[in-house]
Design a protein around this motif. Structure first.
Motif, PDB file in Angstrom:
ATOM      1  N   VAL A 281       0.869  -1.183   0.000  1.00  0.00           N
ATOM      2  CA  VAL A 281       0.000   0.000   0.000  1.00  0.00           C
ATOM      3  C   VAL A 281       0.902   1.228   0.000  1.00  0.00           C
ATOM      4  N   VAL A 282       0.663   2.144  -0.914  1.00  0.00           N
ATOM      5  CA  VAL A 282       1.474   3.355  -1.016  1.00  0.00           C
ATOM      6  C   VAL A 282       0.573   4.579  -0.913  1.00  0.00           C
ATOM      7  N   VAL A 283       0.985   5.527  -0.087  1.00  0.00           N
ATOM      8  CA  VAL A 283       0.279   6.806   0.054  1.00  0.00           C
ATOM      9  C   VAL A 283       1.100   7.861  -0.674  1.00  0.00           C
TER      10      VAL A 283
ATOM     11  N   LEU B  63       2.447  -4.179   3.633  1.00  0.00           N
ATOM     12  CA  LEU B  63       3.428  -3.127   3.908  1.00  0.00           C
ATOM     13  C   LEU B  63       2.853  -1.809   3.416  1.00  0.00           C
ATOM     14  N   VAL B  64       2.891  -0.784   4.268  1.00  0.00           N
ATOM     15  CA  VAL B  64       2.385   0.545   3.907  1.00  0.00           C
ATOM     16  C   VAL B  64       3.568   1.509   3.834  1.00  0.00           C
ATOM     17  N   LEU B  65       3.731   2.166   2.686  1.00  0.00           N
ATOM     18  CA  LEU B  65       4.811   3.131   2.485  1.00  0.00           C
ATOM     19  C   LEU B  65       4.242   4.530   2.303  1.00  0.00           C
ATOM     20  N   LYS B  66       4.805   5.480   3.032  1.00  0.00           N
ATOM     21  CA  LYS B  66       4.450   6.898   2.884  1.00  0.00           C
ATOM     22  C   LYS B  66       5.736   7.688   2.657  1.00  0.00           C
ATOM     23  N   GLY B  67       5.605   8.866   2.082  1.00  0.00           N
ATOM     24  CA  GLY B  67       6.780   9.706   1.863  1.00  0.00           C
ATOM     25  C   GLY B  67       7.759   9.089   0.884  1.00  0.00           C
ATOM     26  N   LEU B  68       7.236   8.578  -0.234  1.00  0.00           N
ATOM     27  CA  LEU B  68       8.058   7.839  -1.192  1.00  0.00           C
ATOM     28  C   LEU B  68       8.766   8.748  -2.194  1.00  0.00           C
TER      29      LEU B  68
END
Length: 562
Positions: free
Chosen positions: A176-178, A282-287
């Protein structure tokens, strides 16, 4: 685009052309001839000849109806008084005759036919062939790069294709990407999200677009992009799902908000693969800009596939953007100027507007009260920033650049970007004084067309992207994600000219009043000579294929390969 096939798709009509032998076979099984094939009777010769002629005529009519009347490209019948007719035979070699035919057939107002490269990419309207009484500088200004034979080339290795079968069916690991920021900043993060999901062999949940705090835009992925097209285009590379399955909703989820810049695929796998296997999500933020620009060849091609094929705008946006582009195109050649004159740009860059003390005071006050918005090199003065090329060109500086490059005053200029700080009338006055035919989407659109999108900055930015994408020449006033994306996208689909202002070398010359105007113009053209020719071919140390698709995503081949 069907990446998995990796084949050159030939003209189906050519493969169906009947050979003399096949004609004989077809004739031999004709219903009429079978009537006379019996050995028991022997019809008169005249009846046999008559049946032969009738059968052959019937066969000929059938074949004639099956084939198109002509395989020549469709001629453009819509010609403006200010432009020469678009002749497919006189177009540069980099423009496919098939592309031109599909483009011109797509000029209907309902936008029922969407032109494609490889079936999935946006294709711009044809460049105009500008002729007539042009000066040498004007002719050079409109001249398009020849492309040096480079065409899209996204064929992947055997190893990549073998792994794809398993990865595209993944049902246990989910990423999951924000994505945050403006439209084009979000696009870059979505591109990297797809690549990271491939690296981790995980299914990608449709990216979440974080509410933009500056523009207060609450648009979600389906509001901006074509979801089904995104999934279908990438189905041979990664599995894309609309949401997490219920089996993973209650699982432990690790949210990663801090990553170093320029991480490699090896770093990604070492850091997250084991954890993802255990937790499932897995959640990624600030990519933003965290994934390295230097990746293995297959992953660079995947980046291009996402950027130039999968991320197609949603149908309402695409339809309106194409309509506005056609309204510009039908009047003749046009230049798209991406002017970064919005209030937040002046604040973030630490620059002054050039609009006078009243407006500069407002910007300076915000910069001091909210220093967190300032992007890098905080210790530099405004003058140092400007002469280092870190500030957007204001309207006066852009006008001087266009004059020096030989831009004709009578042609139209599309102004992309948000509302300029100080208002369009004041902020654009120096540019309008030299080039009066300035057009913005607000004036180009008809009553009510923009109404559904007025409070959605990402959609308005997407419309600017489409109209700029179709322009004969694109010039940004400052760096940034949209400028780099358009430069690479335009190169990828036909080597359209993009001119990047050499601000660091040019602005000191503008300050020197002792240089005669003619000499200044000559120097400015020389400074931009490289930009006026085909886009840079050499591989850079930090090779951003979104801005420079050659050589990773384009190669010298007779036909494009997808």
């Amino acid at each position: 685009m069907a990446r998995s096939s990796g084949r050159i798709i030939k003209n189906p009509f050519m493969s169906l052309t009947p050979s003399p032998r096949s004609l004989t076979q077809l004739f031999s099984v004709s219903p009429l001839t079978s009537l006379f094939s019996t050995k028991k009777t022997s019809p008169p010769l005249s009846i046999f000849v008559l049946s032969f002629v009738f059968s052959f005529t019937f066969l000929g009519i059938s074949i004639f109806r099956f084939f198109p009347a002509s395989q020549d490209p469709i001629q453009c019948s819509i010609v403006s008084p200010t432009m020469s007719p678009v002749s497919p035979h006189s177009l540069p070699s980099s423009y496919s005759r098939i592309i031109l035919a599909s483009l011109l057939s797509g000029l209907n107002s309902n936008n029922e036919i969407q032109p494609r490269v490889g079936g999935t990419s946006m294709v711009p309207l044809p460049v105009h062939l500008v002729s007539g009484d042009l000066s040498e500088q004007e002719a050079e200004f409109w001249k398009q790069p020849d492309g040096n034979g480079y065409r899209p080339c996204l064929d992947s290795t055997i190893g990549y294709r073998k792994r794809s079968a398993k990865i595209s069916m993944e049902k246990n690991r989910f990423l999951v990407v924000v994505a945050a920021g403006g439209l084009n900043q979000q696009r870059n993060q979505i591109i990297d999200a797809v690549v990271i999901s491939r690296i981790l062999e995980a299914a990608l949940v449709l990216p979440i677009l974080q509410v933009n705090t500056i523009w207060e835009d609450e648009s979600e992925f389906p509001d901006i992009f074509d979801v089904e097209h995104f999934k279908k285009t990438l189905r041979a590379d990664v599995r894309v799902v609309s949401s997490l399955p219920s089996s993973h909703l209650i699982a432990k989820q690790t949210i990663v908000t801090q990553m170093p810049y320029g991480v490699s695929p090896f770093w990604i796998r070492a850091k997250f693969f084991k954890q993802l296997n255990q937790e499932g999500v897995l959640v990624l933020k600030g990519l933003d800009s965290k994934l390295s620009k230097n990746l293995p060849s297959d992953l660079q091609k995947l980046r291009c596939k996402v950027a130039f094929h999968a991320l197609r705008f949603a149908k309402p946006i695409l339809q309106l953007g194409n309509q506005l582009a056609r309204r510009m195109w039908i009047e003749g050649p046009y230049v798209a100027l991406h002017l970064r004159l919005e209030k937040d740009v002046w604040v973030r860059t630490g620059c002054l507007t050039g609009l006078g003390a009243e407006f500069d005071k407002i910007v300076t006050r915000i910069q001091k009260s909210q220093p967190q918005y300032l992007t890098g090199r905080v210790n530099m003065s405004y003058t140092q920033r400007r002469l280092s090329g870190l500030c957007p060109l204001n309207a006066l500086e852009m006008a001087r650049l266009l004059k020096a490059l030989g831009a004709p005053k009578s042609y139209r200029f599309y102004i992309a970007g948000g509302e300029p700080f100080g208002g369009s009338t004041k902020a654009l006055a120096p540019l309008a004084a030299e080039f009066p035919n300035l057009v913005r989407k607000e004036s180009l659109a008809r009553d009510g067309e923009l109404s559904p999108f007025l409070n959605r900055s990402s959609v308005l930015s997407a419309i600017d992207y489409i109209v700029s994408f179709n322009s004969d020449i694109f010039i940004p006033s400052h760096g940034g994600n949209m400028g780099r994306a358009l430069q690479g996208h335009r190169a990828y689909v036909g080597h359209r000219k993009s001119i990047w202002p050499n601000k660091r070398a040019m602005l000191p010359l503008f300050e020197d009043s002792s240089i005669p105007e003619e000499e200044l113009s000559s120097i400015i053209r020389s400074l931009h000579d490289k930009s006026m020719k085909p886009e840079p071919r050499k591989k850079e140390r930090d090779n951003d294929v979104i801005a420079f698709p050659v050589p990773e995503c384009m190669c010298r081949r007779r036909s494009a390969i997808f």
